[in-house]
Enzyme design. Structure first.
Site: not given
Ligand code: HSE
Length: 436
Positions: A21, A111, A135, A142, A193, A207, A211
């Protein structure tokens, strides 16, 4: 592109992290600096960029950045905005805390630190009068967080659900539609990526759980941490499960769900069967989607790219420009600070229909034994499918039951002879009708 001519002020920005990023952000800033300056009135000037390895060969705009591996050097006095794109909760957390303590505004897509320490960081930012904008941390570009902060700030929500991890969605849809093996799909997601530095964070569901904490905090004004979310990843979903789900008219998606009722708040991340006629089933590859049920606005649906370099960098740039121009206030206000620890509904009480797959070496024995166990645990079967005779699978679709009952059935099924692998059980997603 049509561009207004305005007076341009210079804003110094510190970039911490130059991975997928960070490099994309550098690329956009390099390619679009004139347009950005002319349209926003702000010229963004990058200082030294913090990286782990200064010797690593970089390409494109990242090649021209001035690099350092020392946080003290990267944090210059004149920076107004620090952009944290390091990831993880070690150097990233130090960089964010030190920046806020020094009175700098922070933009981050991290996150992990937001889910674990977001409430403390918001307090710190509030005390210092600094912006803390993130964001890009949920759903990449989004604009769901700013919608919750602004347009929907006064709305009460009863439920939210989402596909919040692009990597898992990519893996599941590549397996489902193109017959790709799990390992190959993971490798592809890494190459594109999408995946975290360690893809275990994606496939384990952690992850998505981070979120969900960030989203649910805003939607329910609740003080939450990742440990509040019972989490299961997609490692146990096989090509056979995807094929069976299809025969039941469903796709499989990793969903993050939150529901508020009189019994308390119920959070969960895990693979779900999603009926083909639900919009989540049409969300493919790295796309994300979120569905929110508001008491007065009804159902809202957000969807779009949920991971990847350019969409995420675009959301980061949006936050930077909001702060630099002063057009959007990102200083955490009372609403982000006065969070209450909610009452949680016990995870075992959550109700769903379930998909249950047993792989066997002796069909009659396993079918009879499993039926007895399900009956003893109070799990009613709606439909059963068997494939194969000597070796094969039996799949049960249950009537609505509790997670507790399914778990006690799974514990007893483990002792059943002639099972060739551990039983799989996934809930069938049910959003209990459209409230609008
Ligand atoms: N690794 C995360 C995903 C990246 O695949 O959603 C975006 O937060």
């Amino acid at each position: 592109m049509w561009v207004r001519k305005v007076n341009v002020k210079e804003v110094r920005v510190g970039l911490m992290g130059c991975g997928v990023v960070g490099s994309a952000l550098a690329e956009i800033l390099c390619e679009e600096h004139a347009v950005i300056a002319a349209s926003s009135g702000v010229r963004l000037r990058l200082g030294k960029t913090l990286v782990r390895d200064v010797a690593k060969v970089r390409h494109g705009a990242a090649e021209r950045l001035v690099l350092t591996d020392c946080l003290d050097v990267a944090l210059e006095d004149r920076q107004e905005i620090v952009v944290e794109l390091i990831g993880g909760d070690d150097v990233a957390l130090r960089a964010v805390r030190r920046s806020l303590r020094a009175g700098k505004n922070v933009v981050t897509a991290n996150k992990v630190i937001l889910a674990r320490y977001g409430e403390q960081l918001a307090e710190l930012a509030h005390r210092k009068g600094c912006s803390l904008a993130y964001e890009a941390s949920v759903g990449s570009c989004i604009p769901v967080l700013q919608s919750l902060d602004h347009t929907l700030a006064s709305e009460r929500f009863s439920a939210l659900a989402g596909i919040l991890n692009g990597t898992c969605n990519y893996i599941l849809t590549r397996m489902e539609r193109d017959g790709l093996g799990y390992e190959d799909a993971v490798r592809e997601a890494q190459k594109k990526g999408l995946a975290e530095a360690d893809p275990a964070a994606d496939v384990s569901g952690s992850d998505a759980a981070c979120k969900l904490v960030i989203l649910a905090r805003k939607a329910f004004n609740a003080s939450l941490r990742p440990a509040d979310v019972p989490t299961e990843g997609i490692e146990s979903v096989s090509a056979r499960d995807l094929a069976f789900a299809k025969t039941f008219g469903c796709a499989i998606r990793l969903l993050a769900t939150a529901r508020r009722s009189a019994a308390g708040l119920e959070l969960r991340v895990g693979p779900h069967l999603v009926p083909f006629d639900h919009p989540f089933a049409t969300v493919r590859n790295e796309s994300n989607a979120m569905q929110l049920d508001g008491d007065s606005v009804g159902r809202l649906f957000f969807a779009g790219p949920g991971a990847g370099a350019k969409p995420t960098a675009r959301a980061v740039l949006g936050d930077i420009l909001s702060i630099a121009t002063g057009e959007r206030d990102c200083v955490p206000g009372r609403r982000s600070l006065d969070l209450e620890r909610p009452l949680f509904r016990p995870a075992a009480d959550a109700e769903n229909r379930y998909y249950l797959r047993l792989s066997f070496d002796d069909q009659p024995h396993v079918l009879a034994g499993a039926t007895r166990i399900l009956d003893a645990c109070g799990v009613e079967v709606h439909r059963v499918e068997a494939l194969g005779a000597g070796h094969g699978d039996i799949v049960f679709l249950t009537h609505s039951t509790t997670r507790g009952r399914i778990q006690s059935a799974l514990a007893r099924l483990k002792r059943l002879r002639f099972l060739s692998e551990a039983a799989r059980a996934f809930p069938v997603y049910d959003d209990q009708g459209d409230p609008s």
